[in-house]
Design a protein around this motif. Structure first.
Motif: not given
Length: 489
Positions: A122, A133, A136, A141-142, A356, A415
């Motif tokens: 994160s 989120s 992320w 990215g996630q 986001w 997100l």
């Protein structure tokens, strides 16, 4: 940034973890990463591969010891010498190649560990926004949870948790300020250990709070976590918090294989178990397993005082501004951000960072400058979590350890609205006090892993690990295997 290997060329499928649990070499793990991280379910757990890992493996295997040749992933807020940058997930540090090994990494190398690469996280260890989120980052990215790829990997050490659950390395290093090792361990179905703050060096680790930050192992078993702790623990002259570490460290593996719960009095934090019927049933089964193994269970009624969390947040805000600035100014590069204000300005200039969620916590931290208020908040939060928290609960109830579920089941990745924590667990007590906290898998709710938290007094790390190992042997609930599918499929 990651060295991409073509899964089609390697002819590897996204098979369940059990099929590859015996993978031991760098090439085995690189094939696994290609199959399930770069292709297939695309977990996004590994951010970068060490291009010299195969070469370093040869030298590492020549070092005699139990960690010889073991491949370990490092969370990307910990510096690793070589060509890999240390980004904390942010585009602001995407080119930050320091050429430095954090002392904890140097200790691992000395013990024969191979640094396989860096894990996603994160961004900024989840301190930029309250509506983020987990897992992320703008760089990576996630990250996805291998047990349910549409569900959260939780906490800021999300990539480390996901990677070990998916069999992408022998072990990983995570970091925690409050829940960032233990929560991803819980929801990804692995072991995560947050040691006593001051047992492991924080030098060359991107900080949030010198009061609460620590690194720790994320593994498949308590024995593996203990083995890593033998290498990680020790005094670092550059980190004053570790002054006692050489005195306090031990052989954390000694006696682990025969450790018993017989006669051990354990405090049960019932109110921190939540109210989900299936989770409560799972927790009750874990308690029954401990009782059958000889533990004496003591029900404890505890309500966390609201000012504890309030004052913790003040501490994190003040120390984030101070500690982040000191870290950024320590970087070898003359260019780049040097203060928290510089990071805030960078994010405003790069809309992909703020697509986001925002940076309201960064902005709050930049405005938190009252030193006297900070010092009062730290003294009070430490007292409420330590002397009047864990210490009092242990003393008044004549118990050695405290247990509770670590976290609830993994929630859907969102997100747009961010994380949906459900208020299960008592890990903030150990985080604020700086005491040891172990999360061990205790089963699953609807296929979603749940961890059991075991917490103890300051410097009681060995006792906590021993209890975790004894519980592992006593556990009767099935531990789930990653599906690499969406939940319910």
């Amino acid at each position: 940034m990651k060295l991409h290997l073509l899964a089609s060329t390697l002819a590897i499928s996204a098979a369940p973890l059990l099929a590859t649990a015996q993978a031991q070499t760098v090439s085995d793990y690189l094939a696994r990463i290609a199959a399930v991280d770069d292709a297939g379910p695309r977990l996004n757990a590994v951010l970068a591969i060490n291009p010299d890992a195969a070469k370093e493996e040869v030298a590492a295997r020549a070092i005699k010891g139990p960690l010889s040749g073991k491949a370990v992933l490092i969370k990307d807020n910990v510096e690793v010498a070589g060509p890999l940058p240390t980004t904390a997930g942010s585009l602001a540090l995407k080119d930050s190649v320091t050429g430095r090994d954090a002392p904890l990494v140097a200790r691992l190398r000395k013990a024969g560990v191979v640094i396989l690469g860096k894990t996603n996280l994160s961004e900024w260890a989840n301190i930029r926004s309250s509506s983020s989120s987990s897992g992320w980052s703008a760089v990576g990215g996630q990250t996805k949870n291998p047990h349910a790829i549409d569900r959260t990997p939780c906490g800021s050490s999300s990539g480390s948790g996901s990677a070990i659950a998916a069999g992408l390395a022998w072990a990983a290093i995570g970091t925690e300020t409050d829940g960032s090792i233990t929560c991803p361990a819980s929801v990804n179905g692995i072991v995560g250990f947050k040691p006593t703050v001051g047992l492991v060096s924080r030098t060359h680790v991107v900080p949030i709070s010198h009061s609460q930050d620590t690194a720790g192992p994320m593994t498949r078993s308590v024995a593996d976590a203990a083995l890593l702790m033998n290498a990680l623990a020790g005094t670092d002259p550059a980190d004053a918090a570790t002054a006692e570490a050489d005195k306090r460290k031990a052989d954390f593996t000694s006696g682990l294989a025969t450790a018993s719960l017989k006669g051990v009095r354990i405090g049960v934090l019932r109110k921190q178990a939540g109210n989900h019927p299936a989770l409560l049933a799972l927790f009750d089964r874990a308690l029954a397993d401990m009782k059958a193994a000889g533990a004496e269970l003591v029900e404890i009624s505890y309500d966390a005082p609201p000012e504890m969390g309030r004052d913790e947040f003040t501490v994190l805000l003040y120390e984030l501004r101070e500690d982040m600035g000191a870290y950024l100014r320590s970087l070898p590069a003359k260019a780049g951000p040097k203060t928290l204000a510089d990071l805030i300005a960078f994010n405003k200039a790069h809309p992909e960072e703020l697509r986001w969620f925002g940076q309201e916590v960064f902005e709050q931290a930049e405005a938190t400058t009252d030193k006297a208020a900070y010092e009062a908040a730290r003294a009070n939060s430490l007292k409420l979590a330590g002397a009047e928290g864990i210490d009092r609960l242990l003393r008044d109830n004549k118990v050695s350890l405290l247990v509770a579920p670590t976290e609830g089941p993994a929630w859907p990745i969102d997100l747009v609205l961010g994380d949906h924590f459900v208020g299960v667990g008592a890990g903030n007590l150990a985080a604020i006090a700086g005491y040891p906290h172990l999360s061990v898998p205790m089963g699953a709710v609807e296929g979603l892993p749940i961890g059991l938290s075991i917490m103890g007094a300051k410097w009681d790390d060995k006792r906590v690990l021993e209890a975790g190992a004894a519980y592992e042997r006593a556990r009767t609930s099935a531990v789930p295997v990653p599906s690499f599918k969406r939940w319910g499929e």
